[in-house]
Design an enzyme around this catalytic site. Structure first.
Site, mmCIF file in Angstrom:
data_model
loop_
_atom_site.group_PDB
_atom_site.id
_atom_site.type_symbol
_atom_site.label_atom_id
_atom_site.label_comp_id
_atom_site.label_asym_id
_atom_site.label_seq_id
_atom_site.Cartn_x
_atom_site.Cartn_y
_atom_site.Cartn_z
ATOM 1 C CG HIS A 61 -1.963 0.902 1.085
ATOM 2 N ND1 HIS A 61 -2.638 1.396 2.430
ATOM 3 C CD2 HIS A 61 -2.355 2.427 0.668
ATOM 4 C CE1 HIS A 61 -3.207 2.288 2.469
ATOM 5 N NE2 HIS A 61 -2.918 3.057 1.076
ATOM 6 C CE LYS B 258 20.112 -38.504 -12.619
ATOM 7 N NZ LYS B 258 19.408 -39.762 -13.176
ATOM 8 C CG HIS C 166 1.201 0.397 5.250
ATOM 9 N ND1 HIS C 166 1.367 1.721 4.546
ATOM 10 C CD2 HIS C 166 0.548 -0.257 4.894
ATOM 11 C CE1 HIS C 166 0.036 1.651 4.906
ATOM 12 N NE2 HIS C 166 -0.441 0.694 4.903
HETATM 13 MN MN MN Z 1 -2.406 0.290 4.223
#
Ligand code: MN
Length: 277
Positions: A57, A256, A63
């Site tokens: 955001h 493998k 953050h």
């Molecule tokens: Mn936020």
């Protein structure tokens, strides 16, 4: 709900009552004007789902919002530096108001003048399991919540620990436990982009659409494709011998198996399988 054994410090009862009110979306709705923001008004849901989502955001300060589904809402923390797969990183996580479940799918622009104005992308999402003997709500109230995340970027065991000396009572630390998913070289910048749309915050800011999932390729239509004769021989990827084993989150490892490889050739609608040891 009666006051329970909450954080072991004065004000514990008040704290528990605080949690009771927090399990509603009142505070979430009080902060927002839904005629102005594209964020969902949301409804409190019933259910025992265990999803989590992390949204990146670009608000006044960038953050990551870490949200886990609990009691029909998303319990939420703002993590300024974002989560880390490095167990040495202790990331500050500030608890914020509960968000509605459908907020977890929100990606877009919160307009200027609105609460939390800025771009949002779905940075990671998945499900979680609770570790330890206590249910998640009790762990949350005690200020120590142990989770195993099954996300696309974040995996393995984490703990959220409440800082007992936090003045505002909302500061926690998000810490990765040592396990197979831990990565001491983790850098969050190397894991950018939305897991929902492939977009970065800049893409969202500039209104670029979500990248389309790759359609099943028609080889002739691929850019730069040239018509050529069917190859008679193909070298398959083979296991490579190395001196020491290693772990790296950029790699996938598989056993493998010794044996015979089958190479499939489709020519004019006819399938041919050839062996390759
Ligand atoms: Mn936020």
């Amino acid at each position: 709900m009666p006051a329970q054994r909450g954080p072991l410090r004065p004000g514990a009862i008040r704290e528990s009552l605080h949690f009771t009110t927090m399990a509603s979306l009142k505070e979430y709705r009080r902060k927002r004007h839904f005629e102005e923001t594209p964020e969902p008004a949301g409804k409190t849901a019933r259910g025992k789902g265990r999803s989590f989502v992390i949204q990146k955001h670009a608000a006044t300060r960038l953050h990551y919002d870490f949200r886990i589904e609990m009691d029909g809402v998303l319990k939420s923390w703002a993590v300024p530096k974002g989560p880390s797969l490095n167990p040495a990183d202790k990331r500050l996580a500030v608890q914020v108001e509960d968000h509605p479940l459908d907020y977890g799918g929100f990606e877009g622009v919160i307009p200027e003048g609105s609460y939390g104005a800025g771009e949002v992308i779905v940075w990671d999402r998945g499900t979680y399991d609770v570790e330890g003997n206590l249910p998640e709500r009790q762990q949350l109230e005690r200020g120590e919540l142990k989770l195993v995340l099954h996300g696309q970027k974040l995996r393995g065991s984490f703990v959220l620990v409440k800082l007992k000396r936090s003045e505002k009572g909302n500061e926690w630390l998000l810490i990765k436990h040592r396990d197979l998913a831990a990565d001491p070289r983790w850098k969050i910048e190397e894991h950018d982009g939305s897991v929902a749309s492939g977009r970065t915050l800049e893409d969202v800011a500039e209104g670029r659409p979500a990248s389309q999932p790759a359609a099943i390729a028609t080889p002739a239509k691929l850019e730069g494709a040239k018509k050529a004769a069917m190859p008679a021989r193909i070298e398959p990827a083979l296991a490579t011998l190395v001196e020491t084993p290693f772990s790296d989150s950029d790699w996938l490892f598989e056993i493998k198996w010794d044996g015979v490889r089958a190479l499939a050739f489709v020519k004019n609608g006819k399938l041919e399988l050839r062996s390759r040891t």
